[in-house]
Design a protein around this motif. Structure first.
Motif, PDB file in Angstrom:
ATOM      1  N   GLN A 137       0.837  -1.205   0.000  1.00 22.45           N
ATOM      2  CA  GLN A 137       0.000   0.000   0.000  1.00 22.45           C
ATOM      3  C   GLN A 137       0.868   1.251   0.000  1.00 22.45           C
ATOM      4  N   LEU A 138       1.924   1.237   0.801  1.00 22.91           N
ATOM      5  CA  LEU A 138       2.820   2.389   0.867  1.00 22.91           C
ATOM      6  C   LEU A 138       3.512   2.595  -0.474  1.00 22.91           C
ATOM      7  N   ALA A 139       4.014   1.527  -1.071  1.00 27.53           N
ATOM      8  CA  ALA A 139       4.690   1.637  -2.367  1.00 27.53           C
ATOM      9  C   ALA A 139       3.736   2.176  -3.428  1.00 27.53           C
ATOM     10  N   ALA A 140       2.494   1.698  -3.429  1.00 27.62           N
ATOM     11  CA  ALA A 140       1.512   2.174  -4.404  1.00 27.62           C
ATOM     12  C   ALA A 140       1.200   3.651  -4.194  1.00 27.62           C
ATOM     13  N   ALA A 141       1.102   4.071  -2.939  1.00 24.61           N
ATOM     14  CA  ALA A 141       0.798   5.473  -2.645  1.00 24.61           C
ATOM     15  C   ALA A 141       1.962   6.389  -3.027  1.00 24.61           C
ATOM     16  N   ILE A 142       3.186   5.908  -2.837  1.00 20.42           N
ATOM     17  CA  ILE A 142       4.363   6.706  -3.216  1.00 20.42           C
ATOM     18  C   ILE A 142       4.479   6.766  -4.730  1.00 20.42           C
ATOM     19  N   GLY A 143       4.210   5.648  -5.390  1.00 22.99           N
ATOM     20  CA  GLY A 143       4.276   5.591  -6.849  1.00 22.99           C
ATOM     21  C   GLY A 143       5.711   5.543  -7.355  1.00 22.99           C
ATOM     22  N   GLY A 144       5.842   5.685  -8.642  1.00 25.00           N
ATOM     23  CA  GLY A 144       7.169   5.737  -9.236  1.00 25.00           C
ATOM     24  C   GLY A 144       7.787   4.390  -9.548  1.00 25.00           C
ATOM     25  N   GLY A 145       7.017   3.350  -9.597  1.00 28.28           N
ATOM     26  CA  GLY A 145       7.556   2.045  -9.992  1.00 28.28           C
ATOM     27  C   GLY A 145       8.036   1.205  -8.839  1.00 28.28           C
ATOM     28  N   ALA A 146       9.270   1.391  -8.438  1.00 25.68           N
ATOM     29  CA  ALA A 146       9.864   0.574  -7.374  1.00 25.68           C
ATOM     30  C   ALA A 146      10.482   1.494  -6.320  1.00 25.68           C
ATOM     31  N   PRO A 147       9.647   2.078  -5.442  1.00 20.37           N
ATOM     32  CA  PRO A 147      10.174   3.025  -4.468  1.00 20.37           C
ATOM     33  C   PRO A 147      11.136   2.372  -3.471  1.00 20.37           C
ATOM     34  N   VAL A 148      12.076   3.183  -3.018  1.00 19.64           N
ATOM     35  CA  VAL A 148      13.044   2.774  -2.002  1.00 19.64           C
ATOM     36  C   VAL A 148      12.778   3.577  -0.734  1.00 19.64           C
ATOM     37  N   CYS A 149      13.463   3.228   0.319  1.00 13.18           N
ATOM     38  CA  CYS A 149      13.204   3.868   1.621  1.00 13.18           C
ATOM     39  C   CYS A 149      13.388   5.378   1.594  1.00 13.18           C
ATOM     40  N   SER A 150      14.338   5.870   0.814  1.00  9.27           N
ATOM     41  CA  SER A 150      14.524   7.326   0.751  1.00  9.27           C
ATOM     42  C   SER A 150      13.337   8.029   0.093  1.00  9.27           C
TER      43      SER A 150
END
Length: 161
Positions: A137-150
């Motif tokens: 869910q967090l990765a989808a909300a951040i977007g951009g393909g393959a988000p990293v911790c930064s």
């Protein structure tokens, strides 16, 4: 800051940031209550499971020649954390832990009970799946393909208008 502290701080940031996604906190707590788990206690175990997952990935990176824990954490894909929480053998999550503060040790011990007690396989599986769902869910909300911790926003109101 030592490696474990970085991992626990990041795991708290992950959960806090994910909680800003509409309905995420409500749905997670409803799942916990449906599973007869206290949401506050389950959230603490979720944060600890995420911290153990992050820590295990940092230990792997150090073994493979990258001892800069802070840099490893910043570039760690969120998907890798989700995979570590759900697929990685449990003994690997516990490997290489430094001495912990009493509160952290109590939460790790609670997870150890879930890991080593066959009757606790279901609650542990549910926590692992909740970790995976939270990370997705967090990765989808951040977007951009393959988000990293930064890529995890530091603004606690990042999704609010």
């Amino acid at each position: 800051m030592d490696t474990w502290k970085m991992c626990i701080v990041l795991s708290r940031r992950i959960v806090t940031t994910a909680d800003q996604i509409p309905e995420e906190l409500t749905l997670r707590h409803r799942r916990f209550r449906n599973w007869s788990m206290n949401p506050k206690s389950a959230d603490a175990l979720l944060e600890t499971l995420l911290a153990l997952s992050i820590h295990s990935l940092v230990v792997d990176a150090a073994v493979h020649g990258n001892p800069d824990a802070a840099a490893v954490i910043q570039q760690m894909p969120l998907a890798d954390i989700a995979t570590a929480a759900t697929v990685r053998p449990h003994h690997e999550l516990l490997a290489g832990l430094p001495p912990l503060t009493e509160p952290d040790q109590l939460r790790v011990n609670a997870l150890k009970v879930l890991i080593h007690d066959d009757a606790s396989a279901l609650p542990l599986g549910r926590l692992s799946q909740t970790a995976r769902i939270t990370m997705q869910q967090l990765a989808a909300a951040i977007g951009g393909g393959a988000p990293v911790c930064s890529d995890i926003p530091t603004d606690p109101q990042w999704l609010r208008p």
